[in-house]
Enzyme design. Structure first.
Site, PDB file in Angstrom:
ATOM      1  N   GLU A   1     -85.199 -35.901  72.297  1.00  0.00           N
ATOM      2  CA  GLU A   1     -83.840 -36.040  72.817  1.00  0.00           C
ATOM      3  C   GLU A   1     -82.851 -35.092  72.462  1.00  0.00           C
ATOM      4  OE1 GLU A   1     -85.596 -40.075  71.377  1.00  0.00           O
ATOM      5  OE2 GLU A   1     -85.487 -37.990  70.831  1.00  0.00           O
TER       6      GLU A   1
ATOM      7  N   LYS B   1     -83.882 -31.320  62.011  1.00  0.00           N
ATOM      8  CA  LYS B   1     -84.614 -31.004  61.145  1.00  0.00           C
ATOM      9  C   LYS B   1     -85.319 -29.786  61.450  1.00  0.00           C
ATOM     10  CE  LYS B   1     -85.061 -33.758  57.573  1.00  0.00           C
ATOM     11  NZ  LYS B   1     -85.658 -34.745  56.778  1.00  0.00           N
TER      12      LYS B   1
ATOM     13  N   GLU C   1     -83.294 -49.844  59.774  1.00  0.00           N
ATOM     14  CA  GLU C   1     -84.322 -48.745  59.698  1.00  0.00           C
ATOM     15  C   GLU C   1     -85.007 -48.654  58.422  1.00  0.00           C
ATOM     16  OE1 GLU C   1     -84.571 -45.109  62.559  1.00  0.00           O
ATOM     17  OE2 GLU C   1     -84.018 -44.364  60.593  1.00  0.00           O
TER      18      GLU C   1
ATOM     19  N   ARG D   1     -80.892 -41.348  57.968  1.00  0.00           N
ATOM     20  CA  ARG D   1     -79.626 -41.974  57.815  1.00  0.00           C
ATOM     21  C   ARG D   1     -78.734 -42.077  56.515  1.00  0.00           C
ATOM     22  NH1 ARG D   1     -84.675 -44.033  57.691  1.00  0.00           N
ATOM     23  NH2 ARG D   1     -85.557 -45.089  56.146  1.00  0.00           N
TER      24      ARG D   1
ATOM     25  N   LYS E   1     -92.120 -43.232  70.328  1.00  0.00           N
ATOM     26  CA  LYS E   1     -92.048 -41.904  70.964  1.00  0.00           C
ATOM     27  C   LYS E   1     -93.506 -41.213  71.301  1.00  0.00           C
ATOM     28  CE  LYS E   1     -88.362 -40.704  67.597  1.00  0.00           C
ATOM     29  NZ  LYS E   1     -87.974 -39.723  66.581  1.00  0.00           N
TER      30      LYS E   1
END
Length: 564
Positions: free
Chosen positions: A211, A205, A352, A267, A503
């Site tokens: 990653e 986005k 999640e 998701r 992260k």
């Protein structure tokens, strides 16, 4: 709100005390019509929940609790663009991605639907060009391979759907999916594709996901080295993003960037531009059928009474077992190899979304929220973990998913597959008693080992066939199931702040792995692990040995910005 708080929940608690001692054998013996009454159907989907510890009264009580928690209003808020994502003050409008073009929905002063269809039309035009051989690589070669680079929802959704719709994919284009920062993932894929005939779809986005961007930069370097010119990037890379400047800096033309919006959670993003790689494989027409199936389920979720509403039923049954029977896990068991990635997709969708410990107001949740979701396709799972399901000491509610018509002609295989699906639900529910074993001539010393207690709950969901339309239904069904549970638990299923801490810390650890002098900012265990790693790679990483930074290890941006 506590799952056991309120008048309706109190009535459910009393009802549970009456139900918990009843074996499923008893429930079926008392009601000869149970198998035909505890079912729900919609648009070809058939849900059997007779093999759960419920009666018609249970469903009425669960629906009463849902009404007490204003679920019906929550559904309308979700579908009308209200800011149901309260911690980020924005709507969760993934349902708008599959709303027909003639509809309108104004949010924030603009018509969401028209913007969605502008992007969808651009995707379709691009996919047609690639599939027709009009979009070609730098050397003039036709695109034969597509590599989708993403992570989380920008990987799991397209990868799951590509396998599920394998009968519908083009023979001319093979799609590969890379997500893991582990270099083995990308390296294995690059060995299988020809740079002159490969298109990379980079899905991020903000175009800063650690990653994804690390994998994309490595793929870019591989391509430029193979084709000998950085100008080749524009012919072999497209982006699904909102960050035009970062995309342009990478070398991707603005017309090759496909937009989506902050109200599309990762998701729940399969039906957005995140599905571009899938559209390239199955074609724009089939992709629109995927959207149509999802929209059909959206309308069912919007209009069906709670006790006949498929997503609400699945959600309420999940609450029933999680909060009243105390189950900690549930298994999703698709009896169709094409749905092999569906349990992994649901792991993100459900855990999640609802793996939260505070409610929408920031107060601690007093009861349990999301269980652990896991599963594998049948019949493989039967030869792995079904032993635990039948005779283990933990209660695991199961969801069986079957497809009535296969996409192959091996009818004997399919009959055996469906026989196993139905038999497993039967065996879990009814088990096998010591008396039955004795009647079968099993020696007395062996009977305790062969008794299956039964009384293990399951639901069975049957699809007429696995097509883009029914897959769209299935995905939307489980999206709305997750919303139903989150709403009843009083939590926000659309944020994922718990993902951020690891992260953030990874950035500090990475800096110390690369630094000549690691900073004393970690606990003693993490420091020891950093030292052990650095010692081990001392001989293979000359830059570290010399006290510098390995030039091949490049920083990967702000890992906290993008959660797609």
């Amino acid at each position: 709100m506590r799952p056991d708080a309120g008048p309706a929940a109190a009535r459910l608690q009393v009802h549970h005390h009456a139900m918990r001692g009843r074996h499923l054998r008893e429930l079926f013996a008392r009601d000869s019509e149970r198998g035909s009454e505890l079912v729900a159907e919609y648009d070809g989907l058939y849900l059997d929940y007779a093999k759960t510890h419920v009666t018609a009264e249970t469903i009425d009580l669960l629906a009463g609790m849902a009404r007490e928690r204003h679920l019906e209003q929550g559904i309308q808020d979700l579908l009308s663009g209200q800011p149901v994502n309260c911690t980020e003050a924005r709507p969760a409008l993934h349902t708008a991605l599959r709303t027909p073009a003639h509809a309108t929905l104004t949010v924030g002063g603009y018509d969401v639907i028209s913007r969605v269809h502008r992007v969808l039309d651009r995707m379709g035009s691009f996919a047609d060009r690639v599939r027709a051989g009009q979009w070609r690589g730098y050397t003039g070669g036709r695109i034969r391979s597509v590599v989708n680079i993403g992570i989380g929802g920008s990987h799991l959704g397209p990868a799951m759907a590509y396998q599920a719709l394998s009968a519908d994919v083009s023979d001319d284009i093979e799609v590969h999916f890379v997500s893991n920062i582990d270099g083995h993932d990308l390296a294995a894929t690059l060995r299988r594709v020809d740079p002159a005939h490969t298109l990379f779809v980079v899905s991020s986005k903000t175009f800063t996901t650690a990653e994804t961007l690390t994998n994309a930069r490595t793929a870019r370097a591989w391509l430029v080295e193979a084709l000998g010119d950085a100008e080749a990037v524009a012919h072999h890379f497209v982006a699904v993003s909102t960050n035009r400047d970062a995309v342009a800096a990478f070398g991707i033309a603005s017309e090759a960037m496909f937009e989506f919006w902050d109200w599309v959670g990762g998701r729940c993003s399969l039906h957005s531009a995140i599905g571009l790689s899938l559209m390239l494989a199955i074609g724009p027409g089939q992709f629109r059928r995927l959207l149509a199936g999802a929209h059909s389920m959206d309308e069912h979720f919007r209009t069906a009474p709670l006790r006949r509403n498929l997503p609400v039923l699945l959600g309420m049954l999940g609450v029933w077992y999680r909060n009243y029977f105390g189950t900690t896990t549930h298994a999703v068991l698709p009896y169709d190899q094409r749905l092999a990635r569906f349990p992994a997709y649901l792991q993100q969708l459900e855990m999640e979304s609802n793996g939260k410990s505070v409610d929408r107001t920031g107060r601690p949740v007093q009861g349990n929220t999301a269980p652990v979701v896991w599963g594998e396709p049948g019949t493989n799972g039967q030869h792995a973990f079904f032993q635990l399901l039948h005779q283990g000491t933990c209660l695991v509610p199961c969801e069986f998913i079957g497809v009535l018509e296969p996409a192959h002609g091996h009818t004997e295989h399919h009959d055996m597959l469906i026989a196993n699906l139905l038999a497993q639900g039967q065996a879990l529910a009814f088990g096998r008693t010591e008396d039955e074993l004795a009647e079968a001539g099993v020696p007395a010393w062996q009977r305790p080992h062969r008794v299956c207690p039964g009384n293990r709950p399951s639901v069975t969901l049957l699809l007429p066939r696995l097509t883009p339309y029914t897959l769209g239904q299935l995905v939307a069904l489980y999206e709305h199931k997750a919303f139903t549970q989150g709403w009843i638990w009083g939590i926000n299923p659309f944020d994922q702040w718990g993902v951020e801490l690891g992260k953030t810390l990874a950035g500090d650890v990475l800096a110390d792995l690369q630094s000549a002098q690691p900073q004393p900012r970690h606990d003693s265990s993490t420091h020891a692990l950093i030292d052990h790693y650095r010692t081990h790679v001392h001989q293979t990483r000359p830059a570290i040995a010399a006290g510098g930074v390995d030039p091949n290890w490049k920083g990967s941006g702000d890992a906290t910005k993008d959660r797609v």
